[in-house]
Scaffold this motif. Structure first.
Motif, PDB file in Angstrom:
ATOM      1  N   ILE A  34      -8.206 -35.381 -32.283  1.00 27.54           N
ATOM      2  CA  ILE A  34      -7.526 -34.391 -31.441  1.00 27.54           C
ATOM      3  C   ILE A  34      -7.705 -33.027 -32.087  1.00 27.54           C
ATOM      4  O   ILE A  34      -7.278 -32.815 -33.231  1.00 27.54           O
ATOM      5  CB  ILE A  34      -6.020 -34.696 -31.304  1.00 27.54           C
ATOM      6  N   ASP A  35      -8.365 -32.126 -31.377  1.00 23.84           N
ATOM      7  CA  ASP A  35      -8.535 -30.755 -31.876  1.00 23.84           C
ATOM      8  C   ASP A  35      -7.511 -29.880 -31.163  1.00 23.84           C
ATOM      9  O   ASP A  35      -7.709 -29.465 -30.020  1.00 23.84           O
ATOM     10  CB  ASP A  35      -9.960 -30.269 -31.597  1.00 23.84           C
ATOM     11  N   ARG A  36      -6.394 -29.599 -31.826  1.00 22.71           N
ATOM     12  CA  ARG A  36      -5.307 -28.854 -31.199  1.00 22.71           C
ATOM     13  C   ARG A  36      -5.689 -27.393 -30.975  1.00 22.71           C
ATOM     14  O   ARG A  36      -5.248 -26.765 -29.998  1.00 22.71           O
ATOM     15  CB  ARG A  36      -4.054 -28.946 -32.066  1.00 22.71           C
ATOM     16  N   HIS A  53      -2.752 -29.919 -21.037  1.00 23.82           N
ATOM     17  CA  HIS A  53      -1.598 -30.670 -21.511  1.00 23.82           C
ATOM     18  C   HIS A  53      -2.081 -32.073 -21.838  1.00 23.82           C
ATOM     19  O   HIS A  53      -2.741 -32.717 -21.026  1.00 23.82           O
ATOM     20  CB  HIS A  53      -0.503 -30.731 -20.440  1.00 23.82           C
ATOM     21  N   LEU A  54      -1.735 -32.540 -23.002  1.00 22.90           N
ATOM     22  CA  LEU A  54      -2.164 -33.870 -23.443  1.00 22.90           C
ATOM     23  C   LEU A  54      -0.948 -34.794 -23.506  1.00 22.90           C
ATOM     24  O   LEU A  54       0.088 -34.450 -24.084  1.00 22.90           O
ATOM     25  CB  LEU A  54      -2.830 -33.783 -24.832  1.00 22.90           C
ATOM     26  N   ILE A  55      -1.070 -35.957 -22.880  1.00 26.09           N
ATOM     27  CA  ILE A  55       0.002 -36.957 -22.900  1.00 26.09           C
ATOM     28  C   ILE A  55      -0.534 -38.190 -23.629  1.00 26.09           C
ATOM     29  O   ILE A  55      -1.538 -38.770 -23.223  1.00 26.09           O
ATOM     30  CB  ILE A  55       0.440 -37.344 -21.480  1.00 26.09           C
ATOM     31  N   LEU A  56       0.145 -38.576 -24.689  1.00 27.32           N
ATOM     32  CA  LEU A  56      -0.257 -39.742 -25.471  1.00 27.32           C
ATOM     33  C   LEU A  56       0.648 -40.920 -25.116  1.00 27.32           C
ATOM     34  O   LEU A  56       1.853 -40.895 -25.368  1.00 27.32           O
ATOM     35  CB  LEU A  56      -0.148 -39.434 -26.968  1.00 27.32           C
ATOM     36  N   ALA A 260       1.990 -28.404 -26.383  1.00 29.03           N
ATOM     37  CA  ALA A 260       1.015 -28.817 -25.373  1.00 29.03           C
ATOM     38  C   ALA A 260       0.761 -30.325 -25.403  1.00 29.03           C
ATOM     39  O   ALA A 260      -0.022 -30.831 -24.603  1.00 29.03           O
ATOM     40  CB  ALA A 260      -0.305 -28.072 -25.568  1.00 29.03           C
ATOM     41  N   ILE A 261       1.393 -31.032 -26.334  1.00 24.80           N
ATOM     42  CA  ILE A 261       1.169 -32.475 -26.467  1.00 24.80           C
ATOM     43  C   ILE A 261       2.494 -33.208 -26.300  1.00 24.80           C
ATOM     44  O   ILE A 261       3.453 -32.959 -27.021  1.00 24.80           O
ATOM     45  CB  ILE A 261       0.539 -32.831 -27.828  1.00 24.80           C
ATOM     46  N   ARG A 262       2.540 -34.086 -25.312  1.00 28.10           N
ATOM     47  CA  ARG A 262       3.706 -34.932 -25.081  1.00 28.10           C
ATOM     48  C   ARG A 262       3.319 -36.386 -25.311  1.00 28.10           C
ATOM     49  O   ARG A 262       2.139 -36.732 -25.351  1.00 28.10           O
ATOM     50  CB  ARG A 262       4.223 -34.741 -23.649  1.00 28.10           C
ATOM     51  N   ALA A 263       4.325 -37.223 -25.448  1.00 28.47           N
ATOM     52  CA  ALA A 263       4.064 -38.647 -25.660  1.00 28.47           C
ATOM     53  C   ALA A 263       5.241 -39.454 -25.127  1.00 28.47           C
ATOM     54  O   ALA A 263       6.353 -38.942 -24.979  1.00 28.47           O
ATOM     55  CB  ALA A 263       3.837 -38.939 -27.144  1.00 28.47           C
TER      56      ALA A 263
END
Length: 524
Positions: A34-36, A53-56, A260-263
Motif C-alpha cells: 500500500i503506497d499511501r 478511498h481504500l477499504i480493507l 483515506a483508508i477504512r477497514a
C-alpha cells in the motif's frame, strides 16, 4: 458450496439481484503493498491499482499449520512443548494438503479427491475444531468416503466455549460421528509430518496431545486450523505504517490512522483506549457491519447527502453495538441441517448464561434423537434472542431468521400456547399461515413505519408512546406498568392509525398474503 458452512448473509440469488459485475470492477490479485503517498495498491505481478478511498476487508483465513518438530518417541505432551504451534510456516506446501478458505479451495479439494482414486484406501485427516471441520466431515461422508478412513484431529480450544455451545447439538454430532465410524482425537497439536521432513507429499502425520501422541498414516490432509491475518496483507499494512495491534486498529467510524483508508470485519479491532478488547467486528453480523460502513461512506459519493458528523470526543470512546443476529449453519454429520442465530455477545458457555437471573426462558420442541430439535430462547423482555434448529429434514432457514428479535406475543402468543401444550412441534407451528406476513420482505419496513407512528404525537395535547414510557419509568408507580401503558395507549388515540396502517400493509401485499381477511372481503 461443497465444504464450508453458511453464514446466511448472502446467497447466490442475492448476488444475482445485486448484479455486482455491472457496477464493480474486479481486479484479480493479492495485495502486496500500500503506497499511501501515491494512493495506490500494488497487487500480484506488480500491478498498481489507484484509489481515492481504500477499504480493507480482507478478513481472517485459516493459516497453514507449522509442525512443532516435537519428538513423539519421548511421549511428549502439549504442556511440555517448547515451540509455539502458531508460528508461521515458511516451507513448501505439500501437494495433498488443502486449506479451505473459499469456494475455489473447496472445488480444488473436491476435484483432487475425485481424480486421485488410487488413494481410495488411505486416511483423510481433517484438522480443526470449528463448525467448518464438522461440515467438511459431513461432505466427505456424502461423497461416499467410508467413515473409518476419516480422522478428525481437533486442536485445543482457545476458550471454554465450543463452536456449538449447546450440549444437545454437540451430543448429536458426536453420536453421528461415532455411528459413521469417524475417529475423533482431542487437543491435537501438529508435531511432524513424514518424520520431520518437509515433504512434497504427506504420507504420515504425528500429533501431540494432553496425554499420549497420535501417529496416523495420511493420504489427504484438510487444514482448518486457527484463523489469522494473511501474511502478505499484514506486511502490506505494517509497511504502510497502519496501526496494527494483533489486528488492524480502527475507530468507531471505520477509520484507520489514515483518513483515506477504512477497514471493517474480522481483520479489525478497536483501540485499547476504548477498554473493550473483547469486542470487535467479529462479534457481530458481517452483513450489518458492511451496511453501516456503506452508510458512513455514501455521503462521499452522493452530494445530496450530508456528511455524518463525527461524535463528540467523549462519545467517540463508545464502541458501536450492532443488533443483528450472529448466524451460522450448515449440514452436520448424521445428515442434520443446522441453524443457529444468536444475539451478539462475548462468548460465554450456555450453562453460565442460563444461571443468570435475567436469562429468560427456553422453549424446546422435538429432540435430536427424533431429528426435529427446535429451540427458541425468549429473553426477559419476551423477545426471541436465540434460535437453534437441528433437523433431519431441510427447513426454510430464511423464514426462521425473521423470528429473531420479535416479541413472542407477535408470534401468536408463543409462550402461552406452548405452556398450554398446543405446540408439540415448532417446525409445523411456523409453517402455519398466520406467520407468513412476518416472513414477507417488506415486514421490516412495516415495523419501522409503525414505530414512527408510535413516536409521533397524535394530538397536540397528547404524548407520544416514547414520552409515555419515560413518564411511567420516572413515576415508579406501584401499579403494573404494562396496564398503565395500555390505558394511556388507548387514551392517546393510537389504535386507529396503527390498525389503519396494518390493513393498508395487508391490502398492498394481498397478492402474496391472500390468507388474511380484509375489510369488504367478508359479507354479512
Amino acid at each position: 458450496s461443497l465444504f464450508p458452512p453458511c453464514s446466511h448473509c448472502y446467497n447466490d440469488k442475492d448476488f444475482a439481484l445485486l448484479s455486482l459485475c455491472s457496477w464493480v470492477n474486479v481486479v484479480v490479485g493479492k495485495m502486496k503493498e500500500i503506497d499511501r503517498a501515491a494512493k495506490h495498491v500494488v497487487v500480484s505481478e506488480g500491478r498498481k491499482v489507484p484509489y481515492d478511498h481504500l477499504i480493507l476487508c480482507t478478513g481472517q483465513q485459516y493459516q497453514m499449520p507449522c509442525p512443532t518438530g516435537a519428538d513423539i518417541s519421548t511421549l511428549i505432551t502439549n504442556r511440555e512443548l517448547s515451540v509455539s504451534p502458531d508460528q508461521r510456516y515458511t516451507g513448501p506446501v505439500p501437494s495433498n494438503l488443502f486449506t479451505l478458505n473459499d469456494d475455489e479451495d473447496c472445488l480444488a479439494t473436491y476435484n483432487w479427491l475425485q481424480e486421485n482414486s488410487a488413494h481410495a484406501e488411505g486416511n483423510i485427516i481433517v484438522y480443526g475444531n470449528t463448525i467448518d471441520a464438522y461440515t467438511t466431515v459431513e461432505t466427505l461422508l456424502s461423497l461416499g468416503i467410508s467413515g473409518c478412513r476419516i480422522h478428525l484431529a481437533e486442536p485445543p480450544l482457545n476458550s471454554n466455549v465450543t463452536c456449538f455451545n449447546n450440549f444437545a447439538v454437540e451430543s448429536a454430532v458426536q453420536a453421528a460421528l461415532a455411528a459413521a465410524g469417524v475417529t475423533v482425537y482431542h487437543d491435537c497439536i501438529l508435531a511432524q509430518w513424514n518424520g520431520g521432513n518437509n515433504p512434497e507429499h504427506i504420507t504420515a502425520v504425528c500429533f501431540t496431545t494432553d496425554t499420549k501422541p497420535v501417529q496416523l498414516q495420511c493420504s489427504v490432509f484438510i487444514n482448518l486450523y486457527k484463523k489469522g491475518t494473511d501474511y502478505d496483507a499484514f506486511k502490506a499494512m505494517n509497511d504502510a505504517c497502519l496501526v496494527y495491534d494483533g489486528r488492524l486498529v480502527i475507530d468507531t467510524t471505520f477509520h484507520t490512522n489514515d483518513s483515506a483508508i477504512r477497514a471493517a470485519g474480522t481483520l479489525t479491532k478497536f483501540p485499547r483506549r476504548y477498554h473493550a478488547d473483547q469486542w470487535s467486528h467479529s462479534n457481530f453480523n458481517s452483513k450489518e457491519v458492511g451496511f453501516h460502513l456503506a452508510t458512513a461512506m455514501l455521503p462521499l459519493f452522493d452530494p445530496i447527502l450530508h456528511s455524518v458528523v463525527d461524535p463528540p470526543e467523549d462519545l467517540d470512546r463508545l464502541i458501536p453495538m450492532y443488533t443483528g443476529a450472529k448466524v451460522q449453519g450448515g449440514k452436520l454429520p448424521g445428515g442434520y441441517h443446522y441453524l443457529h442465530a444468536a444475539k451478539p455477545r462475548i462468548p460465554i458457555p450456555l450453562a453460565a448464561q442460563m444461571d443468570h437471573s435475567n436469562y429468560g426462558r427456553d422453549i424446546i420442541t422435538g429432540s435430536v434423537k427424533t431429528g426435529n430439535y427446535f429451540k427458541l430462547h425468549v429473553n426477559q423482555y419476551s423477545k426471541v434472542e436465540t434460535i437453534t434448529c437441528l433437523s433431519q429434514e431441510p427447513f426454510p432457514a430464511s423464514n426462521y431468521l425473521c423470528l429473531y428479535g420479535e416479541s413472542e406475543q407477535l408470534l401468536n402468543k408463543l409462550c402461552d400456547r406452548f405452556d398450554e401444550g398446543l405446540i408439540p412441534d415448532m417446525y409445523s407451528f411456523f409453517k402455519e399461515t398466520w406467520c407468513l406476513a412476518i416472513y414477507h420482505d417488506r415486514f421490516t419496513d412495516f415495523k419501522n413505519e409503525v414505530h414512527q407512528i408510535m413516536a409521533t404525537r397524535q394530538d397536540p395535547d397528547s404524548f407520544s408512546i416514547t414520552e409515555i414510557i419515560q413518564q411511567v419509568v420516572e413515576e415508579e408507580r406501584s401499579e403494573d406498568p404494562k396496564e398503565t401503558l395500555k390505558m394511556k395507549f388507548e387514551a392517546c388515540n393510537y389504535r386507529n392509525p396503527v390498525e389503519r396502517y396494518v390493513l393498508n400493509y395487508l391490502k398492498y401485499n394481498r397478492y402474496h398474503l391472500p390468507m388474511y381477511a380484509q375489510p369488504g372481503l367478508l359479507q354479512a
